[in-house]
Design an enzyme around this catalytic site. Sequence first.
Site, PDB file in Angstrom:
ATOM      1  N   SER A   1      35.341 -25.079 -22.088  1.00 50.60           N
ATOM      2  CA  SER A   1      35.580 -26.480 -22.417  1.00 50.60           C
ATOM      3  C   SER A   1      37.030 -26.833 -22.107  1.00 50.60           C
ATOM      4  O   SER A   1      37.817 -25.974 -21.712  1.00 50.60           O
ATOM      5  CB  SER A   1      35.287 -26.718 -23.895  1.00 50.60           C
ATOM      6  N   LYS A   2      37.332 -28.091 -22.327  1.00 45.08           N
ATOM      7  CA  LYS A   2      38.668 -28.639 -22.041  1.00 45.08           C
ATOM      8  C   LYS A   2      39.800 -27.753 -22.559  1.00 45.08           C
ATOM      9  O   LYS A   2      40.847 -27.643 -21.932  1.00 45.08           O
ATOM     10  CB  LYS A   2      38.805 -30.014 -22.709  1.00 45.08           C
ATOM     11  N   ARG A   3      39.554 -27.150 -23.728  1.00 44.02           N
ATOM     12  CA  ARG A   3      40.669 -26.383 -24.299  1.00 44.02           C
ATOM     13  C   ARG A   3      41.020 -25.171 -23.448  1.00 44.02           C
ATOM     14  O   ARG A   3      42.049 -24.540 -23.637  1.00 44.02           O
ATOM     15  CB  ARG A   3      40.395 -26.010 -25.759  1.00 44.02           C
TER      16      ARG A   3
END
Length: 499
Positions: free
Chosen positions: A264-266
């Site tokens: 994910s984005k993180r």
Amino acid sequence: MTLLSRPKDPGAMSDVRVRFAPSPTGTLHVGSARTALYNYLFARHHGGVLVLRIEDTDLKRSLREHEQSIVRDLHWLGLQADEGPDVGGRYGPYRQSERGPLYEAGVQQLLATHSAYHCFCTQERLESLKAEQLAAGRMPKYDRLCHHLAPEVVEARLEAGVPATIRFLVPEGDISFVDLIHGPITFSSDVIGDFILKRTDGGFAYNFAVVVDDAGMKITHVIRGEDHITNTARQLMLYAALDEPAPRYGHHSLIHGPDGGKLSKRHGATSIGEFRDLGYLSDAVVNYLALLSWHPGDEREKLTLDEVVEGFDMSRASKSAAIFDLDKLNWLNGLYIRALTAADLSEIVRPYLREQGLEFAEGQRQVVAAAIQANLVVLEEAPRYARVFSDDLVITASTHLAALDEPGVRTALEAARERLSRAEGEYFEVDEGRALLKDVVDACAGQGVKGKAIYKPLRVALTGLDQGPELFYLIAGLGRSRIVARLDAALAYLEERSA
Ligand code: GLU
């Protein structure tokens, strides 16, 4: 009832038809790109057809611009489909939003064969039913209240305009299929309630639309992420009810971040567009995604798409989660960057340089590209390395200038100025740069100055830095006027120090 999914014609692999079916609710994520790649590889390896189907039934979240960006990213990766909304084909339309009449016909068929029924239960009733079932420790499941309604009652309610959904009557028994990656899988239909095919708003549910589409588009193999495995049970039931042969299914593992969580984005960049903007080359990204999905079975790591197509084998697709390894992608990207000609690299990095206000002269561009090539991991870094070749570089008093205080440096810089100022032309070929540097070194040697007093001081005088491109690149690509000006500045600095 046992449903075994089977190919339509197991012998004839050229009948292979697969599809990539993104929902255009966002840009193309690496996970989806990997699904597209699996389908592409499978189609190409078997001489089959790849269909692009846009699953835009969620009208609120689906945007045409997302569809366009997905198509653009697929093209960038080289994963063109043979049929789809952008190229057409025999089995269109290829957007679900344009296939309403086909879904309606499917629903009518299921109603006619009593495999589906109207349901008038309100949201409130469904919610309280669920709460009751949960309180009693049971799995929430629709209780088929409306299945037992008399046909006249159904008719009357429909005529009165009572909102209705259409539900599938889930048959009893196990559903089994042999997954192309995971092998035999069995679901008990007990755990599956009568699911909705058509909503009160007239929209059709994902599981139903997909089956109508896959059947209508003559899809032979459905290759998609593991998160769809439970949908497969529902979809196989629908094939049986619609009396259509089911495709075979292969559910590939999902991509996880290095910490084990779903990518994910993180974890940083996750969309293909982001990787493109950072300056990853499409060949490197595809190569990386291919290795993440399947292994060639030998030591090779740098593979062209054609080589992957040739060796691709679904049964060697990994069952466990694929861990996204940015270091490996970076390493591959560096390999692809270094495989470019200086001419190609100079064109490819141009937009990245321009974005940072760096525009190089015609005769300079390729030398600059060649000079930074060895250091580049992603194209976005190009300005950082290339800045030394521009007027943007401001040589400030820095600790590096101490290198100029060595004995012999003034003689070396003067010799360099003398030789380079009378070189013919402004920019030079890399080989000319090498020859000029040799002339400078020889001239210094003639005056008794060697090694330490030449290389580092010359670099510091020309760039203000103690690291950077090889000196011969600097000589070739800086431009004679800049070289002379920077040497003059360094000599003036020495003059000042000695005054
Ligand atoms: N539209 C679905 C998705 O984006 C894919 C469905 C499928 O492959 O069956 O997840």
